[in-house]
Design an enzyme around this catalytic site. Structure first.
Site, mmCIF file in Angstrom:
data_model
loop_
_atom_site.group_PDB
_atom_site.id
_atom_site.type_symbol
_atom_site.label_atom_id
_atom_site.label_comp_id
_atom_site.label_asym_id
_atom_site.label_seq_id
_atom_site.Cartn_x
_atom_site.Cartn_y
_atom_site.Cartn_z
ATOM 1 N N LYS A 270 0.843 -1.193 0.000
ATOM 2 C CA LYS A 270 0.000 0.000 0.000
ATOM 3 C C LYS A 270 0.885 1.252 0.000
ATOM 4 O O LYS A 270 0.630 2.209 -0.728
ATOM 5 C CB LYS A 270 -0.910 -0.016 1.233
ATOM 6 N N LYS B 148 -5.852 -14.580 -12.389
ATOM 7 C CA LYS B 148 -6.291 -15.147 -11.101
ATOM 8 C C LYS B 148 -7.646 -14.557 -10.671
ATOM 9 O O LYS B 148 -7.828 -13.344 -10.732
ATOM 10 C CB LYS B 148 -5.230 -14.835 -10.043
ATOM 11 N N LYS C 8 -11.487 -10.604 -6.132
ATOM 12 C CA LYS C 8 -12.397 -9.452 -6.051
ATOM 13 C C LYS C 8 -11.743 -8.212 -6.632
ATOM 14 O O LYS C 8 -12.399 -7.394 -7.250
ATOM 15 C CB LYS C 8 -12.739 -9.162 -4.587
#
Ligand code: ADP
Ligand code: TRP
Length: 348
Positions: A132, A211, A214
Site C-alpha cells: 500500500k 487469477k 475481487k
C-alpha cells in the site's frame, strides 16, 4: 471431484497419519465480499477437509475486514453471508468451532500484549502495508499492525497448524517470531504455530483468465444467482484460435475451471474433445455451467434452508464464540500472569 460436503474419512485419516502430534487447526477468512470459486477451491475446501484431522477453529475475520469495509450494514451482511456459506459448504459446527472474530474480545487484549514485543521494522517488512505504501496510498495503523492481530488470533487458541494461501505465510512467520520473543521474555506461554500452505492444483482463474479475485472484478460467486451464473460463465473470455484446431486442454482456463467441478470421467472426455478439435467454446461453457450447477447444488439447497431459519446460524455462532472465548481466556490469563498483570478475569 466430489461436491462440497464433509470430506471423506480417508482423506482425514491420511492427513492425521502424517502428523506426529494432535493437530489444532485454525484459520480465518475475511468477510470482504461474497465467496467466489477461488476462495472455495483455494481455501474453504481445505478448511472443511481439515476439520476431520484434529481440533479445528475457523473464524470470520471481521476485525481485519474493518481496515477495508467501511459501511456497517455491508460488513454485517458479509459476516452473516459468510457464516451461511461456510456451513452450507460443509463446515460442520459439531466438528469445528465456527465463530466471528470480534465475538472474542480476549484476542484484542492479547494483541496489545504482543504489540509491546513487536519491533517496528518487522511490521514495516510485511507485505500488505508495504504494498500500500509503495503505491503511495495512505495506510492506517490498523493495516500496519494487522499481522499482530493475526498473531493473537492464532496464539489465543494454542493453534499449531494454520492452513493459509501463500500470501499469508509471512504473517504466520511473524506470529512465530512474536510468540518466540514473548516466550523468551516471560516463559513458555504460547504454542508456536506452523503455516500449512494450501497447495491448490492451480490458482483458480477468473472470467478474464487471470487469477480470480475481487480486486480484478472477474469473480464467479459460489452461490451466484442462477441467471447471473449462466451469464458470467457464457462471458468468460476465450482465445481467438479457430474452432477446428485441436487444443491443449492444459493451457486453457475454461478447462481448468471445468476440471475443478466435473467428475474424472467427464474431465477425461473433455480433454479428449480439446485434443480432437472441431468444437465450439459455447459448448464447453454450457458444459462448465452444468458442472458448476451440479457441483454446488446440494450446498445451495442447504444454504436456502439455513437462510430461512436465522436462529440456527445465530445459535452456531453463539456456541462457537462461547467455546472460542473459553479457550482464548485460558491463554490470555496465562499471558497476563506471565508478564506481570493481574492474573485473569477472576482477579480483575
Ligand atoms: P480476493 O483476492 O478475492 O480478495 P482473498 O484475498 O480474500 O480473495 O482470499 C481469501 C482466501 O482465498 C485466501 O486464502 C486465498 O489464498 C484464497 N484465494 C482467493 N482467490 C483465489 C484464487 N483465484 N485461486 C486460489 N485461491 C484463492
Ligand atoms: N489475514 C488473513 C487473510 O487475509 C485472514 C486471517 C486473519 C487469518 N486472522 C488469521 C488467517 C489467522 C489465518 C490465521 O486471508
Amino acid at each position: 471431484m466430489t461436491s462440497p460436503e464433509p470430506a471423506n474419512a480417508n482423506a482425514s485419516d491420511a492427513a492425521a497419519a502424517k502428523e506426529p502430534t494432535q493437530l489444532r487447526v485454525l484459520s480465518g477468512i475475511q468477510p470482504t465480499g461474497r465467496f467466489h470459486w477461488g476462495n472455495y477451491f483455494g481455501a474453504i475446501r481445505q478448511y472443511i477437509d481439515l476439520q476431520h484431522a484434529g481440533d479445528a477453529y475457523y473464524f470470520i475475520a471481521d476485525l481485519h475486514a474493518l481496515t477495508t469495509v467501511r459501511e456497517p450494514e455491508v460488513l454485517r451482511s458479509f459476516v452473516r453471508e459468510a457464516a451461511l456459506d461456510l456451513v452450507a459448504l460443509g463446515l460442520d459446527p459439531k466438528r469445528a468451532t465456527l465463530f466471528v472474530q470480534s465475538d472474542v474480545p480476549e484476542v484484542t487484549e492479547l494483541t496489545w500484549l504482543l504489540l509491546t514485543v513487536t519491533p517496528m521494522g518487522l511490521l514495516e517488512r510485511c507485505h500488505a502495508y508495504k504494498e500500500k505504501k509503495a503505491k503511495g496510498l495512505p495506510a492506517d495503523a490498523g493495516l500496519f499492525t494487522y499481522p499482530v492481530l493475526m498473531a493473537a488470533d492464532i496464539l489465543a487458541y494454542d493453534a499449531n497448524t494454520v492452513p493459509v494461501g501463500d500470501d499469508q505465510v509471512q504473517h504466520v512467520e511473524v506470529c512465530r517470531d512474536l510468540a518466540g520473543t514473548f516466550n523468551h521474555l516471560y516463559g513458555e506461554v504460547f504454542t508456536l504455530p506452523k503455516a500449512r500452505v494450501i497447495e491448490t492444483a492451480a490458482r483458480v482463474p477468473g472470467t478474464d483468465g487471470q487469477k480470480m479475485s475481487k480486486s480484478y472484478d472477474n469473480t464467479i460467486q459460489v452461490f451466484e444467482e442462477p441467471g447471473k451464473l449462466k451469464k458470467k460463465v457464457m462471458r468468460i473470455t476465450t482465445d481467438s484460435r479457430p474452432m477446428e484446431a485441436p487444443k491443449d486442454p492444459e493451457t486453457d482456463h475454461l478447462f481448468e475451471l471445468y476440471r475443478l467441478m466435473a467428475s474424472a470421467e467427464e474431465t477425461a472426455a473433455m480433454a479428449e474433445t480439446y485434443r480432437r478439435g472441431g468444437f465450439g467454446y459455447g459448448e464447453i461453457k454450457k458444459a462448465l455451467h452444468a458442472a458448476a450447477e451440479q457441483f454446488f447444488a446440494e450446498a445451495r439447497t442447504r444454504r436456502e434452508a439455513l437462510a430461512a431459519d436465522p436462529a440456527t446460524i445465530d445459535g452456531i455462532l453463539e456456541e462457537g464464540a462461547a467455546r472460542a472465548r473459553e479457550q482464548a481466556t485460558r491463554v490470555l490469563d496465562r499471558a497476563r500472569a506471565a508478564c506481570g498483570l493481574s492474573r485473569g478475569r477472576g482477579d480483575r
